[in-house]
Design a protein around this motif. Sequence first.
Motif, PDB file in Angstrom:
ATOM      1  N   ASP A 162      49.208  28.234  29.415  1.00 40.42           N
ATOM      2  CA  ASP A 162      48.205  28.666  30.385  1.00 40.42           C
ATOM      3  C   ASP A 162      48.208  27.710  31.575  1.00 40.42           C
ATOM      4  N   THR A 163      47.807  28.201  32.708  1.00 47.13           N
ATOM      5  CA  THR A 163      47.701  27.390  33.916  1.00 47.13           C
ATOM      6  C   THR A 163      46.239  27.265  34.288  1.00 47.13           C
ATOM      7  N   VAL A 164      45.788  26.040  34.495  1.00 54.25           N
ATOM      8  CA  VAL A 164      44.410  25.790  34.906  1.00 54.25           C
ATOM      9  C   VAL A 164      44.415  25.547  36.412  1.00 54.25           C
ATOM     10  N   HIS A 165      43.633  26.345  37.137  1.00 50.48           N
ATOM     11  CA  HIS A 165      43.514  26.211  38.593  1.00 50.48           C
ATOM     12  C   HIS A 165      42.143  25.640  38.915  1.00 50.48           C
ATOM     13  N   ILE A 166      42.122  24.689  39.822  1.00 47.99           N
ATOM     14  CA  ILE A 166      40.874  24.078  40.248  1.00 47.99           C
ATOM     15  C   ILE A 166      40.815  24.206  41.759  1.00 47.99           C
ATOM     16  N   SER A 167      39.765  24.852  42.258  1.00 45.84           N
ATOM     17  CA  SER A 167      39.707  25.143  43.689  1.00 45.84           C
ATOM     18  C   SER A 167      39.606  23.886  44.534  1.00 45.84           C
ATOM     19  N   ALA A 180      37.543  33.058  34.558  1.00 48.26           N
ATOM     20  CA  ALA A 180      36.770  32.010  35.223  1.00 48.26           C
ATOM     21  C   ALA A 180      35.712  31.429  34.289  1.00 48.26           C
ATOM     22  N   PHE A 181      35.554  30.129  34.371  1.00 49.02           N
ATOM     23  CA  PHE A 181      34.541  29.402  33.611  1.00 49.02           C
ATOM     24  C   PHE A 181      33.642  28.727  34.630  1.00 49.02           C
ATOM     25  N   GLU A 182      32.488  29.314  34.883  1.00 45.38           N
ATOM     26  CA  GLU A 182      31.573  28.803  35.902  1.00 45.38           C
ATOM     27  C   GLU A 182      30.417  28.069  35.248  1.00 45.38           C
ATOM     28  N   GLU A 183      30.225  26.819  35.668  1.00 47.70           N
ATOM     29  CA  GLU A 183      29.089  26.055  35.167  1.00 47.70           C
ATOM     30  C   GLU A 183      27.791  26.663  35.676  1.00 47.70           C
ATOM     31  N   ASP A 184      26.739  26.529  34.907  1.00 51.67           N
ATOM     32  CA  ASP A 184      25.432  26.992  35.335  1.00 51.67           C
ATOM     33  C   ASP A 184      24.984  26.189  36.553  1.00 51.67           C
ATOM     34  N   GLN A 236      23.094  27.141  46.015  1.00 56.62           N
ATOM     35  CA  GLN A 236      24.497  27.057  46.390  1.00 56.62           C
ATOM     36  C   GLN A 236      25.274  28.213  45.784  1.00 56.62           C
ATOM     37  N   SER A 237      26.359  28.564  46.449  1.00 59.36           N
ATOM     38  CA  SER A 237      27.165  29.701  46.041  1.00 59.36           C
ATOM     39  C   SER A 237      28.546  29.232  45.595  1.00 59.36           C
ATOM     40  N   THR A 238      29.169  30.013  44.749  1.00 55.97           N
ATOM     41  CA  THR A 238      30.541  29.736  44.352  1.00 55.97           C
ATOM     42  C   THR A 238      31.530  30.505  45.229  1.00 55.97           C
ATOM     43  N   ALA A 239      31.046  31.156  46.288  1.00 62.27           N
ATOM     44  CA  ALA A 239      31.898  31.985  47.144  1.00 62.27           C
ATOM     45  C   ALA A 239      33.066  31.198  47.728  1.00 62.27           C
ATOM     46  N   ARG A 240      32.819  29.984  48.197  1.00 63.88           N
ATOM     47  CA  ARG A 240      33.887  29.165  48.794  1.00 63.88           C
ATOM     48  C   ARG A 240      34.987  28.893  47.769  1.00 63.88           C
ATOM     49  N   GLN A 241      34.598  28.511  46.560  1.00 62.93           N
ATOM     50  CA  GLN A 241      35.609  28.225  45.548  1.00 62.93           C
ATOM     51  C   GLN A 241      36.386  29.480  45.158  1.00 62.93           C
ATOM     52  N   ASN A 242      35.680  30.602  45.052  1.00 64.35           N
ATOM     53  CA  ASN A 242      36.348  31.860  44.722  1.00 64.35           C
ATOM     54  C   ASN A 242      37.324  32.268  45.821  1.00 64.35           C
ATOM     55  N   LEU A 243      36.965  32.036  47.084  1.00 61.36           N
ATOM     56  CA  LEU A 243      37.840  32.347  48.207  1.00 61.36           C
ATOM     57  C   LEU A 243      39.115  31.506  48.137  1.00 61.36           C
ATOM     58  N   VAL A 244      38.981  30.221  47.848  1.00 61.98           N
ATOM     59  CA  VAL A 244      40.145  29.340  47.743  1.00 61.98           C
ATOM     60  C   VAL A 244      41.095  29.850  46.653  1.00 61.98           C
ATOM     61  N   LEU A 245      40.552  30.209  45.502  1.00 61.26           N
ATOM     62  CA  LEU A 245      41.388  30.719  44.414  1.00 61.26           C
ATOM     63  C   LEU A 245      42.046  32.041  44.787  1.00 61.26           C
ATOM     64  N   ASP A 246      41.303  32.915  45.478  1.00 64.90           N
ATOM     65  CA  ASP A 246      41.836  34.198  45.918  1.00 64.90           C
ATOM     66  C   ASP A 246      42.970  33.999  46.921  1.00 64.90           C
ATOM     67  N   MET A 289      48.591  33.045  31.319  1.00 72.77           N
ATOM     68  CA  MET A 289      47.252  33.427  31.697  1.00 72.77           C
ATOM     69  C   MET A 289      46.743  32.385  32.689  1.00 72.77           C
ATOM     70  N   ASN A 290      46.066  32.839  33.707  1.00 72.61           N
ATOM     71  CA  ASN A 290      45.465  31.945  34.692  1.00 72.61           C
ATOM     72  C   ASN A 290      44.016  31.674  34.327  1.00 72.61           C
ATOM     73  N   LEU A 291      43.691  30.413  34.198  1.00 70.83           N
ATOM     74  CA  LEU A 291      42.326  29.989  33.913  1.00 70.83           C
ATOM     75  C   LEU A 291      41.853  29.186  35.102  1.00 70.83           C
ATOM     76  N   CYS A 292      40.596  29.327  35.442  1.00 75.85           N
ATOM     77  CA  CYS A 292      40.094  28.497  36.527  1.00 75.85           C
ATOM     78  C   CYS A 292      38.746  27.943  36.151  1.00 75.85           C
ATOM     79  N   ASN A 293      38.458  26.807  36.698  1.00 78.06           N
ATOM     80  CA  ASN A 293      37.196  26.131  36.430  1.00 78.06           C
ATOM     81  C   ASN A 293      36.833  25.104  37.442  1.00 78.06           C
ATOM     82  N   PRO A 294      35.831  24.448  36.878  1.00 79.80           N
ATOM     83  CA  PRO A 294      34.695  23.824  37.414  1.00 79.80           C
ATOM     84  C   PRO A 294      34.836  23.525  38.841  1.00 79.80           C
ATOM     85  N   GLY A 295      35.942  23.575  39.174  1.00 80.14           N
ATOM     86  CA  GLY A 295      36.071  23.974  40.504  1.00 80.14           C
ATOM     87  C   GLY A 295      35.012  24.991  40.819  1.00 80.14           C
ATOM     88  N   VAL A 296      34.761  25.925  39.969  1.00 79.58           N
ATOM     89  CA  VAL A 296      33.798  26.977  40.288  1.00 79.58           C
ATOM     90  C   VAL A 296      32.449  26.567  39.721  1.00 79.58           C
TER      91      VAL A 296
END
Length: 91
Positions: free
Chosen positions: A64-69, A34-38, A15-25, A1-8
């Motif tokens: 599991d693999t943790v991806h950080i943008s 995805a685990f996005e901080e408030d 501010q937007s998380t669009a840049r981080q989401n683009l990097v992961l995509d 399973m791919n997990l991603c975080n606080p990268g996001v």
Amino acid sequence: MNLCNPGVRGSTDQQSTARQNLVLDEAGIEDPVAFEEDPGTSSRLHSLQRPKFRELLTYARPGDTVHISEMFRLVRGTGHILDVLDVLHAG
């Protein structure tokens, strides 16, 4: 399973998380959990003190693999990197 975080994480409501989401995509991460901080979660907090990162650590399972943008969004120095690696490898 791919997990991603606080990268996001956006530091403020403006501010937007669009840049981080683009990097992961662009990395070809398919169907990440995805685990996005408030917005406004302080970047001064150690990663291990951030609520969503703690949630990710609870959710993750061996294999599991943790991806950080972008690493600077997760850690602020070598000490933090080593702390996070210790926790990830222990899990």
